[in-house]
Scaffold this motif. Structure first.
Motif, PDB file in Angstrom:
ATOM      1  N   PRO A  89       0.802  -1.225   0.000  1.00 27.90           N
ATOM      2  CA  PRO A  89       0.000   0.000   0.000  1.00 27.90           C
ATOM      3  C   PRO A  89       0.834   1.273   0.000  1.00 27.90           C
ATOM      4  O   PRO A  89       0.321   2.341  -0.289  1.00 27.90           O
ATOM      5  N   GLY A  90       2.118   1.202   0.355  1.00 28.41           N
ATOM      6  CA  GLY A  90       2.942   2.405   0.366  1.00 28.41           C
ATOM      7  C   GLY A  90       3.820   2.530   1.585  1.00 28.41           C
ATOM      8  O   GLY A  90       4.015   1.580   2.353  1.00 28.41           O
ATOM      9  N   ASP A 167      -5.860   8.929  -1.872  1.00 25.98           N
ATOM     10  CA  ASP A 167      -5.250   7.617  -1.672  1.00 25.98           C
ATOM     11  C   ASP A 167      -5.769   6.983  -0.380  1.00 25.98           C
ATOM     12  O   ASP A 167      -6.502   7.592   0.397  1.00 25.98           O
ATOM     13  N   ARG A 168      -5.366   5.755  -0.165  1.00 28.38           N
ATOM     14  CA  ARG A 168      -5.851   4.978   0.974  1.00 28.38           C
ATOM     15  C   ARG A 168      -5.118   5.333   2.253  1.00 28.38           C
ATOM     16  O   ARG A 168      -3.988   5.831   2.224  1.00 28.38           O
ATOM     17  N   GLY A 172       1.771   7.177   1.970  1.00 27.35           N
ATOM     18  CA  GLY A 172       2.445   8.453   2.135  1.00 27.35           C
ATOM     19  C   GLY A 172       1.754   9.549   1.353  1.00 27.35           C
ATOM     20  O   GLY A 172       1.763  10.715   1.761  1.00 27.35           O
ATOM     21  N   THR A 173       1.141   9.185   0.234  1.00 23.84           N
ATOM     22  CA  THR A 173       0.439  10.177  -0.579  1.00 23.84           C
ATOM     23  C   THR A 173      -0.651  10.867   0.224  1.00 23.84           C
ATOM     24  O   THR A 173      -0.798  12.094   0.182  1.00 23.84           O
ATOM     25  N   ARG A 174      -1.420  10.102   0.962  1.00 20.16           N
ATOM     26  CA  ARG A 174      -2.522  10.685   1.747  1.00 20.16           C
ATOM     27  C   ARG A 174      -1.992  11.691   2.768  1.00 20.16           C
ATOM     28  O   ARG A 174      -2.519  12.797   2.911  1.00 20.16           O
ATOM     29  N   PHE A 175      -0.933  11.301   3.481  1.00 20.75           N
ATOM     30  CA  PHE A 175      -0.339  12.163   4.503  1.00 20.75           C
ATOM     31  C   PHE A 175       0.056  13.507   3.903  1.00 20.75           C
ATOM     32  O   PHE A 175      -0.255  14.575   4.436  1.00 20.75           O
ATOM     33  N   ASN A 176       0.746  13.483   2.775  1.00 19.10           N
ATOM     34  CA  ASN A 176       1.238  14.719   2.182  1.00 19.10           C
ATOM     35  C   ASN A 176       0.151  15.494   1.461  1.00 19.10           C
ATOM     36  O   ASN A 176       0.204  16.723   1.398  1.00 19.10           O
ATOM     37  N   ALA A 177      -0.843  14.798   0.914  1.00 15.99           N
ATOM     38  CA  ALA A 177      -1.969  15.500   0.298  1.00 15.99           C
ATOM     39  C   ALA A 177      -2.668  16.381   1.327  1.00 15.99           C
ATOM     40  O   ALA A 177      -3.048  17.528   1.030  1.00 15.99           O
ATOM     41  N   GLU A 178      -2.837  15.870   2.533  1.00 16.48           N
ATOM     42  CA  GLU A 178      -3.488  16.654   3.589  1.00 16.48           C
ATOM     43  C   GLU A 178      -2.652  17.880   3.954  1.00 16.48           C
ATOM     44  O   GLU A 178      -3.195  18.964   4.192  1.00 16.48           O
ATOM     45  N   GLU A 195     -11.215   7.574  -1.273  1.00 17.13           N
ATOM     46  CA  GLU A 195      -9.976   6.909  -0.855  1.00 17.13           C
ATOM     47  C   GLU A 195      -9.701   5.714  -1.761  1.00 17.13           C
ATOM     48  O   GLU A 195     -10.127   4.597  -1.480  1.00 17.13           O
ATOM     49  N   PHE A 196      -8.987   5.981  -2.851  1.00 10.90           N
ATOM     50  CA  PHE A 196      -8.658   4.923  -3.801  1.00 10.90           C
ATOM     51  C   PHE A 196      -7.168   4.952  -4.089  1.00 10.90           C
ATOM     52  O   PHE A 196      -6.534   6.019  -4.058  1.00 10.90           O
ATOM     53  N   ASP A 197      -6.609   3.775  -4.387  1.00 14.86           N
ATOM     54  CA  ASP A 197      -5.213   3.771  -4.802  1.00 14.86           C
ATOM     55  C   ASP A 197      -5.138   4.342  -6.214  1.00 14.86           C
ATOM     56  O   ASP A 197      -6.164   4.544  -6.877  1.00 14.86           O
TER      57      ASP A 197
END
Length: 344
Positions: A89-90, A167-168, A172-178, A195-197
């Motif tokens: 998942p990342g 992202d899910r 890491g993408t989700r963390f930085n997107a926020e 929340e999709f990959d």
């Protein structure tokens, strides 16, 4: 025997081959009676560049039993080692697996590895992970904000009210997107958050069921390239005083550019990037980690990296220590770089 003692002893690296039995619960099976062993690298989604880069590194460090010797034009990897890259998942999931000593190694964005080791940021309410160690900085991961053509989104602030995938959980993408959305004054409640990959997000965008998604990946990212080739999507910039503020507050971000022509119909794009690190448990045998790096940087293996994806071509000894301080280097890695006088 304590788990850590078991891990360290079981991964002890012999003069010629790895120990026959694999050390950690749930790991790949022993490759056979000839003494070879598997070594796994957790990467990321198959829709990012992390997985093909991991596959390339695995090819460089592998030297299966029976291979022709390096000096005779054969494999210059670690004797007896069969390395494999696995999707995941990342970064967050990879860090958890490495910290739990349930995997030999993984890729992790520098920001998340730092946060996990320090117990800060997204890890503030979780236990610190002091047993994380770094082998090398690998390549920059570029932040892509991908938007559907015809969605009316020309600027990140236009995301308000739109269907946006960040992202899910665990990526890491989700963390930085926020972080990026906050920098522009956007609250998650202002967006229709999904929340999709990246693969799922691209499929939804193709069906006109998603307006935008964040992706942190080496460039060119195959998923983005497919969408732009079909004139479904474009990439929009992340720039301005809001990004200046994010750079001051979050030192793991770097300025980055997506050159014109990287994606069909997309000009030069200002954005951000984050270093991708190769991490291991502290308990991994120091002789093994030393040999892993000696194999990765062996001059004969340069051709493997250069024949790989674009981000693998950016893996260079000269940038191997860029941004590496917390978590610290693994003991075997430190010995390797010290011998090359890259550290004193």
């Amino acid at each position: 025997m304590r788990r850590r003692d078991f891990l360290s002893r079981s991964l002890a690296f012999g003069a010629a081959t790895m120990a026959a039995a694999h050390p950690l619960a749930g790991l790949a099976q022993n490759s056979g009676a000839d003494g070879g062993s598997f070594f796994r690298i957790l990467t990321g989604s198959a829709h990012t560049t992390a997985f093909p880069v991991g596959t390339t590194i695995a090819a460089a460090i592998s030297n299966p039993p029976g291979s022709r010797p390096c000096e005779r034009g054969g494999s210059c990897g670690v004797p007896g080692l069969i390395a494999v890259a696995l999707t995941s998942p990342g970064s967050v999931a990879n860090i958890a697996a490495v910290a739990a000593e349930s995997i030999e190694s993984g890729f992790a964005q520098a920001d998340l590895a730092y946060s996990a080791y320090q117990g800060e940021g997204v890890y503030f309410r979780r236990a610190k992970q002091p047993n994380l160690r770094v082998l090398a900085n690998l390549y920059p991961e570029t932040v892509h904000l991908v938007v559907r053509r015809g969605s009316g989104i020309e600027d990140i602030r236009d995301l308000a009210g739109k269907r946006v995938s960040i992202d899910r959980a665990g990526s890491g993408t989700r963390f930085n997107a926020e972080i990026i959305l906050t920098a522009y004054g956007l609250r998650l409640s202002q967006l229709k958050i999904l929340e999709f990959d990246p693969g799922e997000a691209a499929d939804l965008m193709s069906k006109d069921e998603l307006d935008a998604f964040f992706l942190i990946s080496g460039q060119p990212a195959p998923t983005v390239g497919d969408l732009t080739d079909r004139e479904i999507a474009q990439v929009i910039p992340l720039s301005g005083r809001q990004i200046d503020g994010a750079l001051r507050r979050h030192r793991f971000f770097n300025r980055d550019l997506i050159p014109a022509g990287t994606y069909a119909g997309v000009g030069e794009i200002e954005t951000l990037s984050i270093g991708m690190q190769w991490i291991v448990p502290e308990a991994l045998d120091a002789d093994l980690t030393y040999e892993l790096l000696r194999a990765l940087w062996h001059p004969s293996n340069r051709k493997i990296l250069d024949a790989g994806p674009a981000m693998a071509q950016k893996i260079r000894l000269g940038t191997a220590l860029l941004g590496v301080s917390t978590p610290p280097l693994h003991a075997g890695a430190e010995r390797f770089y010290r011998e090359l006088k890259l550290i004193t």
